[in-house]
Design a protein around this motif. Structure first.
Motif, short mmCIF file in Angstrom:
data_model
loop_
_atom_site.label_atom_id
_atom_site.label_comp_id
_atom_site.label_asym_id
_atom_site.label_seq_id
_atom_site.Cartn_x
_atom_site.Cartn_y
_atom_site.Cartn_z
N ARG A 205 -44.79 44.47 -59.69
CA ARG A 205 -45.02 44.42 -58.24
C ARG A 205 -43.98 43.53 -57.58
O ARG A 205 -43.40 43.86 -56.55
CB ARG A 205 -46.43 43.88 -57.95
CG ARG A 205 -47.54 44.90 -58.18
CD ARG A 205 -48.86 44.44 -57.56
NE ARG A 205 -49.52 43.38 -58.32
CZ ARG A 205 -50.32 43.59 -59.37
NH1 ARG A 205 -50.54 44.81 -59.80
NH2 ARG A 205 -50.88 42.58 -60.00
N ASP A 206 -43.71 42.43 -58.22
CA ASP A 206 -42.75 41.46 -57.72
C ASP A 206 -41.33 42.04 -57.64
O ASP A 206 -40.64 41.90 -56.65
CB ASP A 206 -42.74 40.30 -58.72
CG ASP A 206 -42.73 38.98 -58.05
OD1 ASP A 206 -43.70 38.73 -57.33
OD2 ASP A 206 -41.74 38.24 -58.26
N ARG A 207 -40.95 42.71 -58.73
CA ARG A 207 -39.57 43.24 -58.82
C ARG A 207 -39.36 44.45 -57.91
O ARG A 207 -38.24 44.75 -57.53
CB ARG A 207 -39.22 43.63 -60.26
CG ARG A 207 -39.28 42.49 -61.24
CD ARG A 207 -38.26 41.39 -60.93
NE ARG A 207 -38.28 40.38 -61.97
CZ ARG A 207 -39.07 39.33 -61.99
NH1 ARG A 207 -39.88 39.09 -60.96
NH2 ARG A 207 -39.04 38.47 -62.99
N ARG A 208 -40.46 45.14 -57.59
CA ARG A 208 -40.33 46.27 -56.64
C ARG A 208 -39.86 45.72 -55.31
O ARG A 208 -39.03 46.30 -54.64
CB ARG A 208 -41.67 46.97 -56.44
CG ARG A 208 -41.95 47.99 -57.48
CD ARG A 208 -42.83 49.15 -56.95
NE ARG A 208 -42.86 50.20 -57.94
CZ ARG A 208 -43.82 50.35 -58.86
NH1 ARG A 208 -44.84 49.54 -58.87
NH2 ARG A 208 -43.73 51.33 -59.73
N LYS A 209 -40.42 44.53 -54.96
CA LYS A 209 -40.06 43.92 -53.67
C LYS A 209 -38.69 43.25 -53.77
O LYS A 209 -37.89 43.30 -52.87
CB LYS A 209 -41.11 42.86 -53.30
CG LYS A 209 -42.39 43.47 -52.77
CD LYS A 209 -43.33 42.38 -52.27
CE LYS A 209 -44.64 42.42 -53.03
NZ LYS A 209 -45.34 41.20 -53.26
N LYS A 210 -38.47 42.59 -54.92
CA LYS A 210 -37.26 41.77 -55.05
C LYS A 210 -36.64 41.98 -56.44
O LYS A 210 -36.89 41.21 -57.36
CB LYS A 210 -37.68 40.30 -54.89
CG LYS A 210 -36.61 39.44 -54.31
CD LYS A 210 -37.19 38.10 -53.86
CE LYS A 210 -36.15 37.02 -54.08
NZ LYS A 210 -36.51 35.95 -54.93
N PRO A 211 -35.81 43.04 -56.58
CA PRO A 211 -35.21 43.30 -57.89
C PRO A 211 -34.24 42.20 -58.30
O PRO A 211 -33.68 41.52 -57.43
CB PRO A 211 -34.46 44.62 -57.69
CG PRO A 211 -34.78 45.10 -56.32
CD PRO A 211 -35.41 44.00 -55.55
N GLY A 212 -34.09 42.01 -59.60
CA GLY A 212 -33.17 40.99 -60.11
C GLY A 212 -32.45 41.52 -61.34
O GLY A 212 -32.63 42.69 -61.72
N SER A 217 -36.74 45.16 -63.56
CA SER A 217 -36.01 45.77 -62.43
C SER A 217 -35.20 46.95 -62.93
O SER A 217 -35.12 48.00 -62.28
CB SER A 217 -35.06 44.76 -61.79
OG SER A 217 -35.76 43.62 -61.39
#
Ligand code: HEM
Length: 409
Positions: A205-212, A217
């Motif tokens: 969920r986190d990486r969908r918003k903020k890929p790294g 990601s």
């Protein structure tokens, strides 16, 4: 040698380290052994180096889709993760999954892991030096997977340890230290798996918003047969990497340290001859054989060593036994850090050979280089506690003392 009572399913026999005796007898007298578990149920146990390697390499004769571990059932049924999770998937799908996951084991990632693990291990060894000792299993060895998880998935040190706690419970599902012995084993496994999925679902969920620059990601943008990976595929394979890497590398580190303290002359050699490091790490891997066996399902009738294995039978490949086969290794019962060649099967061989092997070599090299360079020597300071498992050779507590001058003093 008289025939010992053989039971390769009883985890307590492994806690008492009785497996070496059982497997040595089988290797010598019954290398393709039918291990009955009931009236009509059981599994085959291959214990010789050549038979084990040949079975690993026979990808049309053996399937991985019944999962890597013996479970409650000894019939070759499909594991729920079959076809989704790399270790439980056969060709051609296995190749597609493996291609995408390779990114997490690139040279660049190995450099990042080496750096992260190096920093964590230095801090842990400094603390042990200052305190005059530690529990090597929980204070030092777990920093290996922590560094790898941080580098590969981009999570914090604290979250990495939370994940390690979960994978430890999953692999330790038959160990009262990790799981309530009154609970149903399958339920414990299912619940820990759900926790690991929830952990990665949150990362997702986190990486969908903020890929790294991390694996999750990357998998969000990955394709299989021209369509994006499903969420299940991502979660199962993140879990595969976490479970595959967390326990194995840290338990191998414990076996290595215990072997060094038990063989002071070899320990001394490592301290004075840094060039021994590469062969030392391989000997530690052979000695430990952390992944005691892997499971396969026979896909057709076949003959091995004069015995007939039927399609559908469960077959186990005993790495720990192959690694002590005198037909392959000179003086296999000798812990020899200079052993070359050393074609141990600790990572398996063939298509499913451990994808994290280079990464594990790196983690273990970083650790033992630092251990060998310390201004002090580890010594046992209490009884080790063994993991209650017939699948993973683990040490869950390893009290050690460490006396010497702190660095720079
Ligand atoms: C000392 C450390 C390690 C040992 C002894 C070990 C052992 C093994 C073995 C025996 C296999 C083969 C399984 C089979 O054939 O069914 C395997 C596969 C695998 N290992 Fe490791 N492993 C180690 C470290 C790691 C690390 C650090 C990672 C990841 C960070 C990892 C991830 C995996 C994965 C994902 C597979 C499945 C590969 C495939 O199916 O193609 N392992 N490992």
């Amino acid at each position: 040698m008289s025939r010992p009572d053989i039971d390769l399913t009883d985890p307590d026999r492994f806690v008492r380290q009785e497996h070496h005796g059982m497997l040595a007898w089988l290797r010598e007298h019954d290398p393709v052994h039918w291990h009955a578990t009931g009236q009509d149920t059981g599994f085959w146990a291959l214990t010789g180096y050549d038979d084990v390697s040949r079975a690993y390499l026979d990808h049309t004769g053996f399937s991985s889709e019944s999962g890597p571990m013996l479970g409650g059932s000894f019939r070759s049924e499909r594991d729920p993760s079959a076809g989704l999770m790399m270790v439980a998937t056969d060709l051609p799908r296995h190749r597609m999954i493996r291609q995408e996951l390779h990114w997490a084991f690139s040279q660049d990632m190995i450099r990042r892991v080496a750096e992260q693990v190096g920093t964590l291990v230095t801090a842990a060894l400094d603390r042990a030096l200052a305190d005059g000792g530690c529990d090597f299993a929980t204070d030092v060895a777990t920093e290996l997977p922590a560094g790898a998880v941080m580098a590969i998935t981009g999570v914090s040190h604290r979250d990495a340890h939370e994940l390690i706690g979960m994978t430890r419970r999953m692999i330790g599902f038959r160990d009262p230290h990790f799981a309530d012995p009154t609970e149903d084993e399958r339920l414990v496994l299912a619940m820990t798996q759900a926790d690991i999925f929830e952990f990665f679902a949150e990362v997702l969920r986190d990486r969908r918003k903020k890929p790294g620059p991390d694996l999750v990601s990357r998998l969000l943008g990955a394709e299989m047969n021209g369509r994006p990976w499903t969420e299940d595929e991502i979660l199962y394979n993140c879990m595969n990497i976490a479970v595959g890497g967390n326990e194995t590398s840290s338990y191998t580190a414990c076996s290595g340290l215990e072997a060094l303290t038990g063989h002071p002359e070899q320990y001394g050699q490592l301290r004075t001859r840094p060039t021994l490091l590469d062969s030392a790490v391989n000997e530690i891997l052979r000695w430990s054989s952390t992944n005691l066996y892997v499971r396969r399902g026979a896909l057709r009738d076949m003959e091995i060593g004069g015995r007939t294995i039927r399609g559908g039978d469960v077959v186990t490949l005993w790495n720990v036994s192959a690694n002590r086969d005198a037909k392959q290794f000179t003086d296999p019962g000798t812990f020899d850090l200079a052993r070359t060649p050393n074609r141990h099967l600790s990572y398996g061989v063939g298509l499913h050979r451990c994808i994290g092997a280079m990464l594990a070599q790196t983690e273990l090299s970083v650790l033992f280089r630092q251990v060998a360079g310390l201004p002090a020597v580890f010594a046992p300071a209490g009884s080790p506690r063994r993991l209650r498992s017939n699948f993973i050779n683990g040490t869950t507590s390893l009290p050690v003392s460490l006396h010497g001058r702190p660095k720079g003093a």
